[in-house]
Motif scaffolding. Structure first.
Motif, PDB file in Angstrom:
ATOM      1  N   ASP A   1       0.812  -1.215   0.000  1.00 30.93           N
ATOM      2  CA  ASP A   1       0.000   0.000   0.000  1.00 30.93           C
ATOM      3  C   ASP A   1       0.847   1.267   0.000  1.00 30.93           C
ATOM      4  OD1 ASP A   1      -2.248  -1.661   0.016  1.00 30.93           O
ATOM      5  OD2 ASP A   1      -2.183  -1.794   2.193  1.00 30.93           O
ATOM      6  N   LEU A   2       2.047   1.160  -0.545  1.00 27.13           N
ATOM      7  CA  LEU A   2       2.941   2.295  -0.700  1.00 27.13           C
ATOM      8  C   LEU A   2       3.582   2.252  -2.081  1.00 27.13           C
ATOM      9  CD1 LEU A   2       4.788   2.275   2.742  1.00 27.13           C
ATOM     10  CD2 LEU A   2       3.101   3.965   1.983  1.00 27.13           C
ATOM     11  N   PHE A   3       3.795   3.421  -2.642  1.00 29.78           N
ATOM     12  CA  PHE A   3       4.464   3.544  -3.932  1.00 29.78           C
ATOM     13  C   PHE A   3       5.981   3.425  -3.751  1.00 29.78           C
ATOM     14  CE2 PHE A   3       6.737   6.205  -6.975  1.00 29.78           C
ATOM     15  CZ  PHE A   3       6.256   5.720  -8.176  1.00 29.78           C
TER      16      PHE A   3
ATOM     17  N   HIS B   1      -5.221  17.229   2.494  1.00 26.58           N
ATOM     18  CA  HIS B   1      -4.949  17.466   3.912  1.00 26.58           C
ATOM     19  C   HIS B   1      -3.880  18.544   4.031  1.00 26.58           C
ATOM     20  CE1 HIS B   1      -7.304  14.009   5.328  1.00 26.58           C
ATOM     21  NE2 HIS B   1      -6.844  13.378   4.263  1.00 26.58           N
ATOM     22  N   ALA B   2      -4.255  19.689   4.613  1.00 26.74           N
ATOM     23  CA  ALA B   2      -3.324  20.812   4.726  1.00 26.74           C
ATOM     24  C   ALA B   2      -2.102  20.445   5.559  1.00 26.74           C
ATOM     25  CB  ALA B   2      -4.039  22.024   5.331  1.00 26.74           C
ATOM     26  N   ASP B   3      -2.297  19.669   6.620  1.00 26.09           N
ATOM     27  CA  ASP B   3      -1.149  19.304   7.456  1.00 26.09           C
ATOM     28  C   ASP B   3      -0.196  18.373   6.717  1.00 26.09           C
ATOM     29  OD1 ASP B   3      -3.081  17.254   7.548  1.00 26.09           O
ATOM     30  OD2 ASP B   3      -2.343  16.527   9.479  1.00 26.09           O
ATOM     31  N   PHE B   4      -0.730  17.541   5.827  1.00 16.93           N
ATOM     32  CA  PHE B   4       0.115  16.682   5.004  1.00 16.93           C
ATOM     33  C   PHE B   4       0.927  17.536   4.023  1.00 16.93           C
ATOM     34  CE2 PHE B   4       1.039  13.994   1.343  1.00 16.93           C
ATOM     35  CZ  PHE B   4       1.446  12.806   1.920  1.00 16.93           C
ATOM     36  N   ASP B   5       0.267  18.528   3.418  1.00 15.72           N
ATOM     37  CA  ASP B   5       0.970  19.444   2.513  1.00 15.72           C
ATOM     38  C   ASP B   5       2.126  20.129   3.244  1.00 15.72           C
ATOM     39  OD1 ASP B   5      -1.075  18.737   0.808  1.00 15.72           O
ATOM     40  OD2 ASP B   5      -2.057  20.704   0.842  1.00 15.72           O
ATOM     41  N   GLU B   6       1.862  20.570   4.465  1.00 13.17           N
ATOM     42  CA  GLU B   6       2.887  21.271   5.245  1.00 13.17           C
ATOM     43  C   GLU B   6       4.056  20.351   5.582  1.00 13.17           C
ATOM     44  OE1 GLU B   6       0.742  22.733   8.582  1.00 13.17           O
ATOM     45  OE2 GLU B   6      -0.413  24.201   7.404  1.00 13.17           O
ATOM     46  N   ARG B   7       3.749  19.089   5.903  1.00 16.96           N
ATOM     47  CA  ARG B   7       4.820  18.157   6.225  1.00 16.96           C
ATOM     48  C   ARG B   7       5.693  17.880   4.996  1.00 16.96           C
ATOM     49  NH1 ARG B   7       5.640  14.764  10.517  1.00 16.96           N
ATOM     50  NH2 ARG B   7       4.648  16.529  11.544  1.00 16.96           N
ATOM     51  N   TYR B   8       5.061  17.803   3.830  1.00 15.66           N
ATOM     52  CA  TYR B   8       5.846  17.600   2.611  1.00 15.66           C
ATOM     53  C   TYR B   8       6.713  18.822   2.315  1.00 15.66           C
ATOM     54  CZ  TYR B   8       7.110  16.686  -2.221  1.00 15.66           C
ATOM     55  OH  TYR B   8       7.830  16.493  -3.374  1.00 15.66           O
ATOM     56  N   LEU B   9       6.180  20.027   2.534  1.00 17.53           N
ATOM     57  CA  LEU B   9       6.976  21.233   2.350  1.00 17.53           C
ATOM     58  C   LEU B   9       8.160  21.236   3.313  1.00 17.53           C
ATOM     59  CD1 LEU B   9       7.430  24.012   1.078  1.00 17.53           C
ATOM     60  CD2 LEU B   9       5.853  24.958   2.787  1.00 17.53           C
ATOM     61  N   GLN B  10       7.921  20.799   4.545  1.00 15.06           N
ATOM     62  CA  GLN B  10       9.009  20.693   5.517  1.00 15.06           C
ATOM     63  C   GLN B  10      10.073  19.718   5.026  1.00 15.06           C
ATOM     64  OE1 GLN B  10       7.766  19.238   9.348  1.00 15.06           O
ATOM     65  NE2 GLN B  10       9.839  19.268  10.203  1.00 15.06           N
TER      66      GLN B  10
ATOM     67  N   ARG C   1      15.710  14.512   6.786  1.00 13.80           N
ATOM     68  CA  ARG C   1      14.783  14.375   5.663  1.00 13.80           C
ATOM     69  C   ARG C   1      14.275  12.945   5.553  1.00 13.80           C
ATOM     70  NH1 ARG C   1      17.906  16.407   2.264  1.00 13.80           N
ATOM     71  NH2 ARG C   1      18.438  14.689   0.862  1.00 13.80           N
ATOM     72  N   GLU C   2      15.124  11.979   5.843  1.00 14.88           N
ATOM     73  CA  GLU C   2      14.708  10.581   5.785  1.00 14.88           C
ATOM     74  C   GLU C   2      13.643  10.284   6.821  1.00 14.88           C
ATOM     75  OE1 GLU C   2      14.528   7.013   3.962  1.00 14.88           O
ATOM     76  OE2 GLU C   2      15.770   8.722   3.341  1.00 14.88           O
ATOM     77  N   VAL C   3      13.764  10.870   8.001  1.00 17.51           N
ATOM     78  CA  VAL C   3      12.739  10.686   9.040  1.00 17.51           C
ATOM     79  C   VAL C   3      11.384  11.193   8.548  1.00 17.51           C
ATOM     80  CG1 VAL C   3      11.976  11.456  11.324  1.00 17.51           C
ATOM     81  CG2 VAL C   3      14.346  10.734  10.975  1.00 17.51           C
ATOM     82  N   LEU C   4      11.381  12.335   7.886  1.00 16.43           N
ATOM     83  CA  LEU C   4      10.131  12.886   7.367  1.00 16.43           C
ATOM     84  C   LEU C   4       9.544  11.998   6.264  1.00 16.43           C
ATOM     85  CD1 LEU C   4      11.177  16.641   7.295  1.00 16.43           C
ATOM     86  CD2 LEU C   4       9.484  15.595   8.809  1.00 16.43           C
TER      87      LEU C   4
ATOM     88  N   GLN D   1       5.120   8.366   4.766  1.00 18.46           N
ATOM     89  CA  GLN D   1       4.690   7.071   4.242  1.00 18.46           C
ATOM     90  C   GLN D   1       3.920   6.266   5.284  1.00 18.46           C
ATOM     91  OE1 GLN D   1       7.681   5.209   1.270  1.00 18.46           O
ATOM     92  NE2 GLN D   1       8.888   6.684   2.437  1.00 18.46           N
ATOM     93  N   GLN D   2       4.270   6.418   6.554  1.00 14.69           N
ATOM     94  CA  GLN D   2       3.504   5.726   7.589  1.00 14.69           C
ATOM     95  C   GLN D   2       2.065   6.208   7.606  1.00 14.69           C
ATOM     96  OE1 GLN D   2       4.735   3.179  10.038  1.00 14.69           O
ATOM     97  NE2 GLN D   2       2.521   2.971   9.757  1.00 14.69           N
ATOM     98  N   ARG D   3       1.882   7.510   7.447  1.00 18.14           N
ATOM     99  CA  ARG D   3       0.513   8.033   7.422  1.00 18.14           C
ATOM    100  C   ARG D   3      -0.253   7.522   6.200  1.00 18.14           C
ATOM    101  NH1 ARG D   3      -1.647  14.317   7.812  1.00 18.14           N
ATOM    102  NH2 ARG D   3      -3.870  13.782   7.576  1.00 18.14           N
ATOM    103  N   LEU D   4       0.405   7.499   5.056  1.00 19.92           N
ATOM    104  CA  LEU D   4      -0.265   6.985   3.858  1.00 19.92           C
ATOM    105  C   LEU D   4      -0.592   5.505   4.006  1.00 19.92           C
ATOM    106  CD1 LEU D   4       1.899   8.777   1.142  1.00 19.92           C
ATOM    107  CD2 LEU D   4      -0.474   9.303   1.762  1.00 19.92           C
ATOM    108  N   HIS D   5       0.288   4.759   4.636  1.00 15.23           N
ATOM    109  CA  HIS D   5       0.027   3.339   4.872  1.00 15.23           C
ATOM    110  C   HIS D   5      -1.172   3.160   5.794  1.00 15.23           C
ATOM    111  CE1 HIS D   5       0.792  -0.714   6.626  1.00 15.23           C
ATOM    112  NE2 HIS D   5       1.201  -0.974   5.395  1.00 15.23           N
ATOM    113  N   ASP D   6      -1.303   4.029   6.784  1.00 18.87           N
ATOM    114  CA  ASP D   6      -2.400   3.916   7.751  1.00 18.87           C
ATOM    115  C   ASP D   6      -3.726   4.432   7.211  1.00 18.87           C
ATOM    116  OD1 ASP D   6      -0.576   2.926   9.569  1.00 18.87           O
ATOM    117  OD2 ASP D   6      -0.293   4.837  10.609  1.00 18.87           O
ATOM    118  N   GLU D   7      -3.680   5.540   6.447  1.00 15.15           N
ATOM    119  CA  GLU D   7      -4.920   6.259   6.125  1.00 15.15           C
ATOM    120  C   GLU D   7      -5.129   6.530   4.643  1.00 15.15           C
ATOM    121  OE1 GLU D   7      -5.083   9.950   8.218  1.00 15.15           O
ATOM    122  OE2 GLU D   7      -4.014   9.165   9.965  1.00 15.15           O
TER     123      GLU D   7
END
Length: 517
Positions: A328-330, A443-452, A462-465, A470-476
């Protein structure tokens, strides 16, 4: 899945020009010998027309390089145009029209040096052409696919230092900026280009003709910066059904057939009339759920879909075992892929409970014969869902309009993707304003995390982010990724120089390095 016959015929959805039909089915010699990689031992020769069969998109097909979406579009664009960079098989940026790129200390200004190259009309490729092309891609009226990858660039502040030097000023630090130069569709056109009736590029082939849904022809460009192609001409013809492509190949009506199924590959492994070239695990396969509408706006329903899916059955049945199980991840195997997230296993009882609690009884699954195994995968998944108490109605859409329709319509749809950096997958498909956000993940918070993530210079941070996203995408998330298929193309034995390469990378559909006996 249709099976190639020893007396191949064109199916109803193949459109070939009169020139393509000049060679009859009798030219195929079917004997029991295994094909090889297609590179062969032949010395490169000059001349000939290579006819390549791709699935098409009818009236939606385009020769505008900034609007490419289909694989056929991308192959045409690669022939006529060029980018500053392209992606290697490891998803790293490889210089093309850019000779080099250098960042400043804080990664907010990147200086790109252009190599000396010319367009088909003889004009030089200049920094002004690069900036014009990127500004056209970023046009808010155009919603071009590469727009999100180029979004970090402040195109108003960026400038041409001289004809062969571009200074890109970024809105924020970006360590992976070279990937933007290699973005899907980020081709360079001459400054001022706004029509594409007779397009001019700097690619290895010059435009000759194009009829959407039918054929495209281009001829060798002798002054290409990377050397003139060996072929005189390349012709891309439309054969939507996979059975039509393999039958056209076996019948000698084309020399190259794109996107063959594992079933077809297995059936022709002992056939010396065809050479199979496979790139393992490079084609993501799955289902895209619309997260903004019932029933998939409920995260518990999406969880149920993840849990009821029997990925092993799909890989074995649809891919004949020629693939890997998805989680469930690209981006399986690509840089930054979250390999430490445990593989999701089938849990039918939990899926039943979640669906019962949500009151879901029926869903409509969109599919079409636009990719190898699409319809078969939809049918198998529908049976798996019925085991969890869900009635699945399969909606067969028009293949010519499938991708444009499922982008905004429906509930859940068969889906696939070629290779690209994980960052590009996120920017093009998972941000609120992404142009191909088929799961409608907003999701605005997802957009912000990607910008971060984009702005983080330290590689470890950057690897932690990347892992958190991906954990969030796997979950939701809305992508149910059940497998990664081998990417398979077929050629006649007379064709050489076709490399193993994931789709959308530099060596995929790279006909300027191909020759024929």
């Amino acid at each position: 899945m249709p099976h190639p016959s020893t007396s191949p015929q064109m199916s109803r959805r193949v459109v070939l020009s009169a020139a393509s039909l000049a060679v009859g089915a009798s030219s195929a010699v079917l004997t029991a010998c295994s094909g090889d990689s297609g590179t062969g031992a032949s010395e490169p020769k000059t001349g000939g027309t290579l006819r390549a069969a791709f699935a098409g998109g009818g009236a939606d097909e385009t020769i505008d390089p900034h609007r490419v979406n289909l694989f056929a579009d991308a192959a045409r664009a690669k022939a006529v145009y060029d980018k500053l960079a392209d992606l290697g098989t490891d998803m790293d940026a490889v210089p093309r029209l850019a000779e080099s790129w250098t960042p400043d200390a804080d990664l907010t200004v990147w200086t790109v040096k252009l190599r000396e190259a010319v367009f088909h009309d003889g004009g030089p490729v200049r920094a002004a052409d690069v900036l014009y092309s990127y500004r056209r891609i970023a046009d808010p009226e155009g919603t071009f696919r590469a727009k999100q990858d180029l979004a970090p660039i402040d195109l108003e502040a960026s400038k041409a230092v001289d004809d062969l030097t571009v200074e890109f000023v970024l809105h924020h630090p970006l360590a992976e900026f070279p990937n933007a130069l290699a973005a899907f569709g980020a081709y360079i056109v001459p400054e001022g280009t706004d029509t594409f009736d007779s397009p001019v590029g700097s690619g290895p082939f010059k435009f000759v003709s194009f009829t959407p849904g039918s054929e495209f022809t281009a001829e060798r460009f002798d002054d290409h910066w990377d050397g003139a192609p060996k072929l005189d001409r390349i012709q891309i013809v439309v054969a939507d059904e996979e059975s039509a492509r393999i039958n056209a190949l076996l019948g000698g009506q084309v020399e190259y057939a794109h996107d063959l199924s594992a079933t077809t590959a297995r059936a022709n492994e002992g056939n010396d009339a065809v050479v199979l070239v496979a790139s393992p695990g490079s084609n993501m396969l799955g289902f895209a759920m619309k997260t903004d509408r019932a029933p998939f706006d409920d995260p518990q329903v999406r969880q149920a879909m993840f849990l009821l899916c029997d990925r092993e059955e799909l890989v074995e049945s649809v891919l004949s075992g020629r693939g890997q199980t998805g989680n469930d991840l690209f981006g399986l195997g690509f840089e930054h892929y979250a390999a430490d997230i445990p593989q999701r296993e089938r849990d039918l009882e939990t899926a039943k409970a979640l669906l019962a609690a949500a009151g879901v009884q029926t869903i409509t699954l969109d599919t079409a014969d636009v990719g190898s195994g699409f319809t078969e995968a939809a049918q198998i998944f529908a049976e798996q869902a019925r085991e969890a108490g869900i009635e699945v109605e399969i909606n067969e859409r028009n293949a010519d309009t499938y991708w444009s329709e499922v982008l905004t319509e429906g509930q859940i749809a068969s889906y696939r993707s070629g290779a690209m950096p994980i960052a590009s997958h996120i920017s093009q498909r998972l941000l609120t304003d992404s142009p191909t956000n088929v799961t409608q993940w907003h999701h605005a918070d997802f957009d912000e995390r990607y910008l971060q993530l984009q702005s983080t210079a330290d590689e470890a941070d950057r690897e932690v982010l990347y892992q958190q996203i991906q954990q969030r995408l796997h979950d939701e998330g809305g992508y149910l990724v059940w497998g990664f298929a081998d990417w398979i193309v077929g050629t006649l034995p007379s064709v050489h120089g076709v490399e193993q390469a994931p789709a959308n990378t530099l060596d995929w559909a790279r006909f300027d390095k191909v020759w024929m006996d």
